[in-house]
Motif scaffolding. Sequence first.
Motif, mmCIF file in Angstrom:
data_model
loop_
_atom_site.group_PDB
_atom_site.id
_atom_site.type_symbol
_atom_site.label_atom_id
_atom_site.label_comp_id
_atom_site.label_asym_id
_atom_site.label_seq_id
_atom_site.Cartn_x
_atom_site.Cartn_y
_atom_site.Cartn_z
ATOM 1 N N UNK C 128 2.217 -1.008 -10.319
ATOM 2 C CA UNK C 128 2.000 -1.297 -8.892
ATOM 3 C C UNK C 128 3.294 -1.275 -8.072
ATOM 4 N N UNK C 129 4.411 -1.835 -8.545
ATOM 5 C CA UNK C 129 5.612 -1.792 -7.695
ATOM 6 C C UNK C 129 5.994 -0.375 -7.278
ATOM 7 N N UNK C 130 5.983 0.564 -8.228
ATOM 8 C CA UNK C 130 6.367 1.934 -7.857
ATOM 9 C C UNK C 130 5.310 2.555 -6.944
ATOM 10 N N UNK C 132 3.589 1.003 -4.764
ATOM 11 C CA UNK C 132 3.861 0.463 -3.431
ATOM 12 C C UNK C 132 5.058 1.156 -2.778
ATOM 13 N N UNK C 133 6.133 1.308 -3.543
ATOM 14 C CA UNK C 133 7.354 1.889 -2.954
ATOM 15 C C UNK C 133 7.092 3.317 -2.475
#
Lengths: 487, 434, 207
Positions: C128-130, C132-133
Amino acid sequence: MTSINLEPGVNRPITDNTDDQPGVRQPLVLNMDRFNQVTQQVCQVAEARRTPMAWYVCFAAALGLMGLLGFCVLYLIVTGVGVWGLNNPVMWAYDITNFVFWVGIGHAGTLISAILFLFRQKWRTGINRFAEAMTIFAVICAGLFPGIHVGRVWVVYWLFPLPNQMEMWPQFRSPLLWDVFAVGTYFTVSLLFWFTGLVPDLATIRDRAKGKIQQVVYGAFALGWRGSNRHWHRYERAYLLLAALSTPLVLSVHSVVSFDFATSQLPGWHTTIFPPYFVAGAVFSGFAMVVTLAVPAREIFGLKNLITLRHLDNMNKVILVTGCMVGYAYAMEFFIAWYSGAIYEKFAFLNRAFGQYWWAYFLMVSCNVITPQLFWFKALRTSIPMMFILSLFVNVGMWFERFVIIVSSLANDFLPSSWDVFTPTWVDIGTFFGSFGLFMVLFLLFCRFVPMVAIAEVKAVMPQADPHFGEDQHDEAHESPAAEVRS
Amino acid sequence: MIHAPATISLDARNIELGATGQLARRVCFVVAFVCLLAAILLPVTGVMKWPLFWRCWLQNWIFVLQIPLGALFFVFIQHLTKAGWSTVIRRPAEVLASNLNWLWIGFIPIAVLVLTGSAGKLLPWSDMAMLFEEAPAEAHLVEGKLAYLNVPFFMIRAVCYFAIWAFLGTWFLRASIRQGRDGGLASTRAMQKMAPPAAILFGLSITFAAFDWIMSLSPGWFSTMFGVYFFCGTATCGFSTIIIVCLLLQRNGYLVNLISREHYQDMGKFLFAFGMIFWAYIGFSQYMLIWYANIPEETGWFLARQLGDWGWLSIWLLFGHFCIPFVFLISKHPKRDWKTLMLAAGWMLFFGWLDVYWLVMPTIPHDLASFATYDAAAEAYASEKAGLLRPVNWLLMVGMLSLFAAVTIGRLRSHPLLCRKDPWLNNSLHFENY
Amino acid sequence: MSTITTKPEKTRVARPSDPSKPKPYGLIAEFETPAQIVKAAERVRDEGYKWWDCCTPFPVHGLDKAMGIRQTILPIIVFFMGLSGTCTAFILQAFTNASDWSFWAVVWVTGYPYLISGKPLLSTPAFIPVMFELTILFSALTTVGLMFAFNGLPQLYHPLFRSKRFRRASDDRFFVVIEARDPRYFRSRTAEFLKSLDPVAVEEVQD
């Protein structure tokens, strides 16, 4: 809605606009009532033929420090990471501390340009350009450290998912890789935001430029901006979109940085409050750095009418609020470490406060939680020397916060037999101070050649920019806060 | 004079409820009485067990409590930031927040249970003998926390929270009414002065309340983020309810032309930012960090929310609380139209309720640690029921909400609906988004 | 207050359609305050001109409405580009870390199913973090790129830059520009009309 800046017959310049009368918004641009005066005041720095001596002195010092950085990095690359004071349990120390420190400082710019924009805080216009530039330079400094920490700098491109002959990919479950994406995105978006804001102001300088070189250079960067309202329409939409996109981005970047630690099982690192706590800390340190830089800059470059006491007062309030949030997080960590019942957690926090790094912990708490409480008093919030000193304290405290988190947790982990002490070497210290040189070089170049205040945005928040300005002045003069009820 | 377009009327017909609302208030009282009575009859007649009833009671009471807490946050944050735009919607928020001075009544049964030592099924730490019998490993861990988790201290803390909340909730309403009467700046200044201490007291009290009343239901589990997660719940429920109250008032012919689409758009933004994005951010961070580190003491709590029906409920919560409303409310148009905004606010209020349900209702099975793998545990508990359709949930929710609505209507009737002499009123009436 | 200082030598000379001579780009009228430009814009709009613009040193509140500018579709495109960023990131991570597929994309690329720290191959929470980015990165690049593209920038040369007077458009003056290609444009009549708006000055700009 605002009162007029200059009352006729009053010649003494206004310096204090921090008074708060409910229902009245104080002017944010002092002693100026014509748009041209704003242009003049901001552009004169970039247009000046002669650079002030003080600038050369600072620039030389900054270059010297940057040379130190270059030397230390070169020495590291040709010799190996062993030149740092790292040892077996403490495999992350100064480098990652510096990385988190600089990324944190880089949070104020986008916060000011994005979040304060969404909250319609008009005072952001006085400081946003400045803070955004600071953000970009801080992120450049931050990016340096993981870059040199990887050891074999020449294969740093392995961080990116590029097809290669080894059919090898980065490991996307690693928070360190998320960092690459988060910091990379953050740098790109901050740069876009900064540049988008700069375009109209570069056009202003282009239109005023006397020399051919200036006309060409500023003209090229201004992209041919001519202030068309059809352009402004899309520009404003895009600016709003960028603000809306950057707001969660700011939250995400330091959250991802905190994931580097919090996803681990190490006591002192693994705690769920890390993401918002790191974000609050980043904003805290970023605003402190803005104050540290704004206080001398407005003095030297004569921007006191644009970066007014009110701007500084507001920034100090943000420092106070985020300082309290950081204090809340410290308290929660301590409480839950006890409440968790896990002996390692309990030890990690007691060790922080009373172990071998007690002095760093003491510095961190006193600079981040205790001294900012002085900002409860308006007299201290609006005192220039006081805020300068306190902002320096915060900068120091926030560096030590990262040092305490990283080093104290690593040095004393689960197994006492593997404990060790970290002592920095001269290369560690030289690289850290050298990074300030890089930062200051970039910042001084910015101050000299780029409009330091967002000219167009400041004009837009002047009362004269309202198409209804002056229409109901007569009424306003008699307006009492206790308005009559109209039946 | 207020510089207002001629269409704006500040006369009593527009800003005072007067005798209307009496019927609505009575209906709410009757509904509340019927629902609560029916709910209590369920365990009395033996249809359901008492411990489950009290767990449902606690869940619904916390849900209703979140509404005025969110409203209180809204009120003091306006004073803290010296906001101008929000003046026209501040009074409904103040009235909602003032309900904090009687909602402690809902805590009395819990207090009685705890004090009589019969809350072991709900708050396991209050009956250590039982806990040692059922789950010795957990009991051993909990023993170290008894300096915090013990009955006298628990009660003292509860009294402190209620005192703080009742004081703040009524203080802001009273100060605002005083300001509306005399129109002076002194009251406004006093409210601005009170806002920072209010923020600190609010932050600390809701954090520890969340630890006491939700986190300690599974006393072995801990999360430093939990107070912030609970704050997201208060913001979701509080902001949704402020929107609903304002819309209902306007649909019934009050505050006409005072609250405009611009204000609704901003309220929608607040709901969007805190209720969806911030909630998702905090929820994801908490889940991901515990999932990633995979430490047994911590994962049990989430594991209990993935067994059987609970897994589906968790996914529903993610979509219903974040994904669906995020796409729905991202554009400005649904925030500016009363029908779509009402739908969004009602939806979010419901999912605020479901969020509390998800927090309070599941219990961690004591033998979780004995399974070799996640799959083995998941299989053993595949038939775990979430019990969402139990009548007691709905009876208690409707009953408590109706009681809350009845008292709120009564208070709305006894005060003007607008801070009509507020120094920022002019600012608020001219407010426009960009 | 506004004295018309139209330059007579420029407006009086007739311009026959002689290709060797410069063609007129249009007429500009200079105003001093935001209030004046908004009123002027309303008049120009009501007069039925199509190829015209206002040039201001900062975005003037209410000028979009006065000019009758339609809302840009930029946000909608950005939303979908953001969505494509989310999908790109998910596919990238799922392909490189959770699959062993090969496909040709300029070179042959093959996924590698990493099994690390006991996490499932398709570890969505960790992806999820990537996701989102990249959502933000795609959206932001689209926002800025399309904003400049829709505005026709960069365009380093523009006829308006010939006018010395126009340089104040980025400082403190507000201009109405009516282009010669507008079907309603007649030099003298349009100049008269602009003068009736009470500007500081009216000037013709050559292409």
